[in-house]
Design a protein around this motif. Structure first.
Motif, mmCIF file in Angstrom:
data_model
loop_
_atom_site.group_PDB
_atom_site.id
_atom_site.type_symbol
_atom_site.label_atom_id
_atom_site.label_comp_id
_atom_site.label_asym_id
_atom_site.label_seq_id
_atom_site.Cartn_x
_atom_site.Cartn_y
_atom_site.Cartn_z
ATOM 1 N N ALA A 134 28.310 -103.068 13.060
ATOM 2 C CA ALA A 134 28.254 -104.387 13.702
ATOM 3 C C ALA A 134 26.829 -104.734 14.130
ATOM 4 N N THR A 135 26.103 -103.753 14.640
ATOM 5 C CA THR A 135 24.718 -103.999 15.047
ATOM 6 C C THR A 135 23.859 -104.361 13.844
ATOM 7 N N GLU A 136 24.022 -103.627 12.759
ATOM 8 C CA GLU A 136 23.257 -103.928 11.541
ATOM 9 C C GLU A 136 23.594 -105.317 11.002
ATOM 10 N N ALA A 137 24.840 -105.733 11.133
ATOM 11 C CA ALA A 137 25.229 -107.075 10.685
ATOM 12 C C ALA A 137 24.539 -108.150 11.524
ATOM 13 N N VAL A 138 24.453 -107.946 12.832
ATOM 14 C CA VAL A 138 23.752 -108.907 13.699
ATOM 15 C C VAL A 138 22.283 -108.955 13.332
ATOM 16 N N VAL A 139 21.663 -107.783 13.193
ATOM 17 C CA VAL A 139 20.234 -107.716 12.877
ATOM 18 C C VAL A 139 19.943 -108.365 11.530
#
Length: 145
Positions: A134-139
Motif C-alpha cells: 500500500a505504501t509503494e502504491a501511494v508513493v
C-alpha cells in the motif's frame, strides 16, 4: 603549501558530509508517520518503520514534512474459520498546525489479502507485506522512482 591546502580541503569536505548526514537524520525524525494498526498484526513502531523506509526523499521534497504526513492502518485478524484476513491502508494528507492529519488525502491506497490456515506469524508477515504494498502504491502515485 599545496599539501596544507589539500589537508584543509579534505577536512572541510569531511566536516560538510558529517553536517549533511546530521541534517538528513534530523529531517527524517521530523516526518509525521501516524499509525493506528491492530497490535495483533503489527506494532506501531514496526508499521512506521515499514512506511518510512518505503518513502524516498523525493516525496519529502515535493510534500514537505512540515505540511504533509503519512497515515497508516493495518486491520484484520482471524475469522471463525481460521482465515487470516488483512487490510492495509496508507494515505498522504495535509497536516494541521499541531501535526494532526486533515482528512483530505492527496493520495491513498489499500491492499488486501486472506490466507486460510495461516499461523499467527504468517498473518503478521502478510500484514507487513500488505502495508509495504500500500505504501509503494501511494508513493508511485506521487513520484517516479
Amino acid at each position: 603549501m599545496n599539501n596544507i591546502a589539500i589537508v584543509i580541503a579534505a577536512a572541510c569536505i569531511a566536516a560538510a558530509s558529517n553536517v549533511r548526514a546530521a541534517d538528513t537524520t534530523a529531517a527524517q525524525k521530523k516526518h509525521v508517520l501516524l499509525d493506528l494498526s491492530s497490535e495483533t498484526l503489527i506494532d506501531a513502531a514496526s508499521a512506521r518503520s515499514v512506511v518510512g523506509d518505503a518513502i524516498p526523499a523525493s516525496v519529502w521534497k515535493l510534500y514537505p514534512p512540515r505540511k504533509w504526513g503519512f497515515f497508516s492502518q493495518v486491520s484484520g485478524g482471524f475469522t471463525a474459520d481460521k482465515i487470516c484476513v488483512v487490510t492495509a491502508r496508507v494515505m498522504l494528507a495535509p497536516l494541521t498546525v499541531t501535526n494532526g492529519i486533515i482528512m483530505r488525502p492527496e493520495e491513498r491506497a489499500m491492499a488486501f489479502d486472506a490466507k486460510p490456515n495461516a499461523t499467527q506469524e504468517e498473518c503478521k508477515a502478510i500484514a507487513r507485506a500488505k502495508l509495504q504494498e500500500a505504501t509503494e502504491a501511494v508513493v508511485s502515485g506521487l513520484v517516479r522512482r
